[in-house]
Design a protein around this motif. Structure first.
Motif, mmCIF file in Angstrom:
data_model
loop_
_atom_site.group_PDB
_atom_site.id
_atom_site.type_symbol
_atom_site.label_atom_id
_atom_site.label_comp_id
_atom_site.label_asym_id
_atom_site.label_seq_id
_atom_site.Cartn_x
_atom_site.Cartn_y
_atom_site.Cartn_z
ATOM 1 N N VAL A 217 0.858 -1.179 0.000
ATOM 2 C CA VAL A 217 0.000 0.000 0.000
ATOM 3 C C VAL A 217 0.895 1.229 0.000
ATOM 4 N N ALA A 218 0.718 2.099 -0.975
ATOM 5 C CA ALA A 218 1.503 3.323 -1.055
ATOM 6 C C ALA A 218 0.629 4.448 -1.591
ATOM 7 N N GLN A 226 4.515 7.709 0.250
ATOM 8 C CA GLN A 226 4.361 7.071 1.558
ATOM 9 C C GLN A 226 4.050 5.592 1.351
ATOM 10 N N VAL A 227 4.972 4.711 1.751
ATOM 11 C CA VAL A 227 4.711 3.275 1.747
ATOM 12 C C VAL A 227 4.131 2.923 3.110
ATOM 13 N N ARG A 228 2.856 2.563 3.129
ATOM 14 C CA ARG A 228 2.126 2.387 4.386
ATOM 15 C C ARG A 228 2.143 0.953 4.907
ATOM 16 N N GLU A 229 2.150 -0.024 4.007
ATOM 17 C CA GLU A 229 2.053 -1.410 4.463
ATOM 18 C C GLU A 229 2.597 -2.348 3.403
ATOM 19 N N PHE A 230 3.140 -3.453 3.871
ATOM 20 C CA PHE A 230 3.614 -4.528 3.000
ATOM 21 C C PHE A 230 3.291 -5.856 3.657
ATOM 22 N N GLY A 311 -3.607 0.945 8.448
ATOM 23 C CA GLY A 311 -4.921 0.455 8.061
ATOM 24 C C GLY A 311 -5.734 -0.114 9.200
ATOM 25 N N ASP A 312 -5.137 -0.246 10.381
ATOM 26 C CA ASP A 312 -5.847 -0.757 11.555
ATOM 27 C C ASP A 312 -6.209 0.354 12.536
#
Length: 314
Positions: A217-218, A226-230, A311-312
């Motif tokens: 997620v970016a 912004q790289v938010r999650e992998f 995301g949480d």
């Protein structure tokens, strides 16, 4: 003017939505609030005694969050905290936090968690900051290793990928301290509320089998990627980060920020996205022990690899 503290009722929903709309640019807060079937008894409001509305609100969101050993524990998330501008400075949030703490304790929450840019509001009520880090640098002008970057096929995710993406997330975080267990409703409402629709994220497919090996997620804020999650295999990180960088350059961005724990695989892949990499420490997370000991809570929030994904959020 005084205010009385009480739990919310269904009749308060319009007033709560109006207060959140006034205080935040977050139209999804009402939808997130609706995820909890016990939301009204988990929502604490300060009712203006003059009878002209709700002055402040604090919401307790029960979540299953993994401890330092990766074991899920019931944790009381604190979110959607808002006060009418005219009622600020009266200690209303502190009074609401007392009510929330009592309910969280009665409902056997091990500890409480919140994220804020104003920690002073919560220190006096027993929450303490903890550090987290991210990596930032200058967006590379082109992939550092184009052959490695092309090893996996990267494309936009689709709704058909949802089951595989959820499985990747679960496996990647199965023992990760501070990460939340996501239920189907979280994938349907919470994750899109913070990240947008699934087609705004990327997936990497294995070059031979075609199976999804990674999900990322970016987005961007200002001139920064912004790289938010992998989630997934470190082997596809280079391909995913190169694709994120390509999108960023096409949008005219110049900086990159990566909010995923730095493993050897992440460190090896970062040059495909940014240069002059540097670690930045921030203190936006706050924790408060309830049934758990302070030592065990501290062990969770400071554990290697610990992360609470954006995301949480509550």
């Amino acid at each position: 003017m005084s205010a009385s503290v009480r739990t919310a009722t269904a009749a308060d929903d319009p007033a709560l939505s109006a207060l959140w709309k006034r205080c935040f640019e977050s139209p999804h807060l009402a939808a997130l609030h609706a995820l909890d079937p016990d939301r009204h008894r988990h929502t604490f409001v300060a009712q203006n005694d003059a009878g002209d509305g709700i002055d402040a609100v604090v919401v307790y969101v029960p979540r299953l969050i993994r401890d330092a050993d990766g074991i899920p524990q019931r944790v009381g998330g604190i979110g959607s905290v808002a006060t009418r501008p005219e009622a600020r400075g009266q200690g209303l949030v502190r009074r609401l936090l007392v009510a929330a703490e009592r309910t969280m304790t009665a409902e056997q929450c091990a500890w409480s968690l919140l994220f804020t840019g104003t920690p002073g509001v919560y220190r006096g009520s027993g929450w303490q900051e903890f550090a987290s880090t991210y990596t930032e640098g200058t967006l590379v002008p082109s992939p550092a290793d184009s052959s490695a970057a092309g090893a996996f096929r990267v494309r936009g995710a689709t709704a058909r990928d949802a089951v595989e993406v959820a499985a990747l997330h679960h496996a990647y975080n199965a023992k990760r301290p501070l990460s939340s267990l996501r239920a189907p409703d979280d994938w349907a409402v919470r994750v899109p509320a913070w990240y947008g629709a699934i087609d705004r994220s990327l997936v990497a497919q294995h070059p031979v089998s075609g199976a999804i090996a990674g999900w990322m997620v970016a987005g961007h804020e200002g001139d920064c990627v912004q790289v938010r999650e992998f989630a997934g295999s470190d082997e596809c990180l280079g391909s995913l980060l190169a694709a994120v960088g390509s999108r960023g350059r096409a949008a005219g961005l110049t900086l990159a920020r990566v909010r995923i724990p730095v493993t050897p695989g992440v460190r090896a892949a970062l040059p495909g996205l940014l240069t002059d990499a540097r670690q930045v420490t921030e203190h936006v997370g706050m924790a408060r022990p309830l049934h758990a000991t302070a030592e065990s809570v501290r062990a969770t929030v400071t554990a290697p690899g610990a992360v609470h994904w954006y995301g949480d959020c509550f």
